[in-house]
Design a protein around this motif. Sequence first.
Motif, PDB file in Angstrom:
ATOM      1  N   ALA A 159       1.363  -1.136   0.172  1.00  0.00           N
ATOM      2  CA  ALA A 159      -0.006   0.221  -0.222  1.00  0.00           C
ATOM      3  C   ALA A 159       0.784   1.250   0.136  1.00  0.00           C
ATOM      4  CB  ALA A 159      -0.682  -0.134   1.032  1.00  0.00           C
ATOM      5  N   TYR A 160       0.377   2.147  -0.885  1.00  0.00           N
ATOM      6  CA  TYR A 160       1.212   3.001  -0.996  1.00  0.00           C
ATOM      7  C   TYR A 160       0.466   4.456  -0.935  1.00  0.00           C
ATOM      8  CZ  TYR A 160       4.928  -0.039  -2.230  1.00  0.00           C
ATOM      9  OH  TYR A 160       6.289  -0.796  -2.711  1.00  0.00           O
ATOM     10  N   VAL A 161       0.808   5.869  -0.406  1.00  0.00           N
ATOM     11  CA  VAL A 161       0.386   6.709  -0.176  1.00  0.00           C
ATOM     12  C   VAL A 161       1.630   7.590  -1.360  1.00  0.00           C
ATOM     13  CG1 VAL A 161      -1.128   8.805   1.214  1.00  0.00           C
ATOM     14  CG2 VAL A 161      -0.737   7.058   1.669  1.00  0.00           C
ATOM     15  N   VAL A 162       0.260   8.408  -2.275  1.00  0.00           N
ATOM     16  CA  VAL A 162       1.144   8.852  -3.501  1.00  0.00           C
ATOM     17  C   VAL A 162       0.410  10.417  -3.204  1.00  0.00           C
ATOM     18  CG1 VAL A 162       2.146   9.145  -5.385  1.00  0.00           C
ATOM     19  CG2 VAL A 162       2.191   7.462  -4.157  1.00  0.00           C
ATOM     20  N   PRO A 163       1.654  12.079  -3.317  1.00  0.00           N
ATOM     21  CA  PRO A 163       2.647  11.683  -2.370  1.00  0.00           C
ATOM     22  C   PRO A 163       2.076  11.128  -1.213  1.00  0.00           C
ATOM     23  CG  PRO A 163       1.462  13.509  -2.552  1.00  0.00           C
ATOM     24  CD  PRO A 163       0.788  13.209  -3.569  1.00  0.00           C
ATOM     25  N   GLY A 164       3.482  10.798  -0.421  1.00  0.00           N
ATOM     26  CA  GLY A 164       3.382  10.651   0.853  1.00  0.00           C
ATOM     27  C   GLY A 164       4.118  12.017   1.746  1.00  0.00           C
ATOM     28  N   ASN A 200       8.746  18.397   0.852  1.00  0.00           N
ATOM     29  CA  ASN A 200       8.363  18.398  -0.432  1.00  0.00           C
ATOM     30  C   ASN A 200       7.469  17.942  -0.699  1.00  0.00           C
ATOM     31  OD1 ASN A 200      10.527  19.668  -1.118  1.00  0.00           O
ATOM     32  ND2 ASN A 200      11.942  18.261  -2.123  1.00  0.00           N
ATOM     33  N   GLN A 201       7.574  16.170  -0.567  1.00  0.00           N
ATOM     34  CA  GLN A 201       6.372  15.491  -0.437  1.00  0.00           C
ATOM     35  C   GLN A 201       5.350  15.763   0.408  1.00  0.00           C
ATOM     36  OE1 GLN A 201       6.093  11.102  -0.972  1.00  0.00           O
ATOM     37  NE2 GLN A 201       8.531  11.320  -0.735  1.00  0.00           N
ATOM     38  N   GLU A 202       4.961  16.288   1.682  1.00  0.00           N
ATOM     39  CA  GLU A 202       3.730  17.425   2.534  1.00  0.00           C
ATOM     40  C   GLU A 202       3.091  17.829   2.513  1.00  0.00           C
ATOM     41  OE1 GLU A 202       4.057  17.752   7.033  1.00  0.00           O
ATOM     42  OE2 GLU A 202       5.433  16.420   6.985  1.00  0.00           O
ATOM     43  N   ARG A 203       4.243  18.962   1.214  1.00  0.00           N
ATOM     44  CA  ARG A 203       3.658  19.669   0.321  1.00  0.00           C
ATOM     45  C   ARG A 203       2.631  19.637  -0.579  1.00  0.00           C
ATOM     46  NH1 ARG A 203       7.882  22.334  -0.265  1.00  0.00           N
ATOM     47  NH2 ARG A 203       8.556  21.533  -2.503  1.00  0.00           N
ATOM     48  N   ILE A 252      -3.667  13.344  -5.031  1.00  0.00           N
ATOM     49  CA  ILE A 252      -3.211  12.177  -4.268  1.00  0.00           C
ATOM     50  C   ILE A 252      -3.969  11.119  -4.574  1.00  0.00           C
ATOM     51  CG2 ILE A 252      -2.765  14.013  -1.720  1.00  0.00           C
ATOM     52  CD1 ILE A 252      -4.733  12.890  -0.471  1.00  0.00           C
ATOM     53  N   ALA A 253      -3.467   9.989  -4.443  1.00  0.00           N
ATOM     54  CA  ALA A 253      -3.842   8.781  -4.336  1.00  0.00           C
ATOM     55  C   ALA A 253      -2.932   7.641  -2.771  1.00  0.00           C
ATOM     56  CB  ALA A 253      -3.821   7.836  -5.549  1.00  0.00           C
ATOM     57  N   THR A 254      -4.154   6.188  -2.817  1.00  0.00           N
ATOM     58  CA  THR A 254      -3.655   5.609  -2.023  1.00  0.00           C
ATOM     59  C   THR A 254      -4.133   4.199  -2.977  1.00  0.00           C
ATOM     60  OG1 THR A 254      -4.929   6.267  -0.035  1.00  0.00           O
ATOM     61  CG2 THR A 254      -4.273   3.872  -0.018  1.00  0.00           C
ATOM     62  N   ILE A 255      -2.532   3.844  -2.778  1.00  0.00           N
ATOM     63  CA  ILE A 255      -2.486   3.026  -4.191  1.00  0.00           C
ATOM     64  C   ILE A 255      -2.251   1.363  -3.498  1.00  0.00           C
ATOM     65  CG2 ILE A 255      -0.946   2.013  -6.402  1.00  0.00           C
ATOM     66  CD1 ILE A 255      -0.098   5.399  -6.857  1.00  0.00           C
ATOM     67  N   GLN A 256      -3.221   0.631  -3.986  1.00  0.00           N
ATOM     68  CA  GLN A 256      -3.423  -0.715  -3.917  1.00  0.00           C
ATOM     69  C   GLN A 256      -2.143  -1.065  -4.562  1.00  0.00           C
ATOM     70  OE1 GLN A 256      -3.681  -2.667  -0.481  1.00  0.00           O
ATOM     71  NE2 GLN A 256      -4.728  -0.638   0.207  1.00  0.00           N
ATOM     72  N   PHE A 257      -1.232  -1.573  -4.813  1.00  0.00           N
ATOM     73  CA  PHE A 257      -0.221  -1.914  -5.455  1.00  0.00           C
ATOM     74  C   PHE A 257       0.330  -3.499  -5.719  1.00  0.00           C
ATOM     75  CE2 PHE A 257       3.835  -2.282  -7.515  1.00  0.00           C
ATOM     76  CZ  PHE A 257       3.511  -2.046  -9.317  1.00  0.00           C
ATOM     77  N   ASN A 258       0.708  -3.961  -6.953  1.00  0.00           N
ATOM     78  CA  ASN A 258       1.060  -5.030  -7.025  1.00  0.00           C
ATOM     79  C   ASN A 258       1.658  -5.447  -8.948  1.00  0.00           C
ATOM     80  OD1 ASN A 258       0.838  -8.155  -7.888  1.00  0.00           O
ATOM     81  ND2 ASN A 258      -0.991  -8.485  -7.020  1.00  0.00           N
ATOM     82  N   PRO A 259       2.502  -5.142  -8.742  1.00  0.00           N
ATOM     83  CA  PRO A 259       3.594  -5.852  -9.642  1.00  0.00           C
ATOM     84  C   PRO A 259       3.357  -6.492 -11.008  1.00  0.00           C
ATOM     85  CG  PRO A 259       4.444  -6.160  -7.997  1.00  0.00           C
ATOM     86  CD  PRO A 259       3.556  -6.256  -7.630  1.00  0.00           C
TER      87      PRO A 259
END
Length: 199
Positions: free
Chosen positions: A57-62, A67-70, A77-84
Amino acid sequence: MIRVLLGSVLGAVAMFVLGFIFYGALGSVPLDDLGDSEAAAVQSSLAANMGDLPAGAYVVPGTGTQNQERMFTDGPIATIQFNPAGFETMDATVLLGGFVHMLISALILGAALYAVSAHVRSYSAKLSIVVLFGLAASVFMHLGNPIWWHQGWLYHLWLFFADFVSFVAAGAIIAWFLPERLKGESRRDAEAARASSEA
């Protein structure tokens, strides 16, 4: 205990059927669609920027750097449930694993109902416990993300409703298999309790 096991298996079957309804036949209801070209562009971007990362699970940006807080504050923003790697949506191993997951859940629910069955013997009382605990669990599990992460409500309300209905359906079946206390038995227990309190 055999009745609990049988009720749990049938409860898991009910969950499985409801899963096909909510996530198969009606699965597109809570989802917003991208067009083919947009989906391809996002998928290409995921492969280019996240292709070497493990599933997770990735929060983009984190929010781990200034920089990412800004960027997070500015959005999008997106919360990604990532599977390659991809997989077939109707893969038999996925269906089997899903049923085992539901069966374990139903067995835990059956164990809980069995534990209280000596004190709560009527079907309606057991069903009210199932409904209230199913409601509490579904609210807690699914309605937090729209609050904490400002995610869209429709998808999480759908998950809440689907899980609540599945939980109650399984619990209703399991509770039906547990024996009810007979009226005479209830009266004898009440008299015994009154006698012990007076002693």
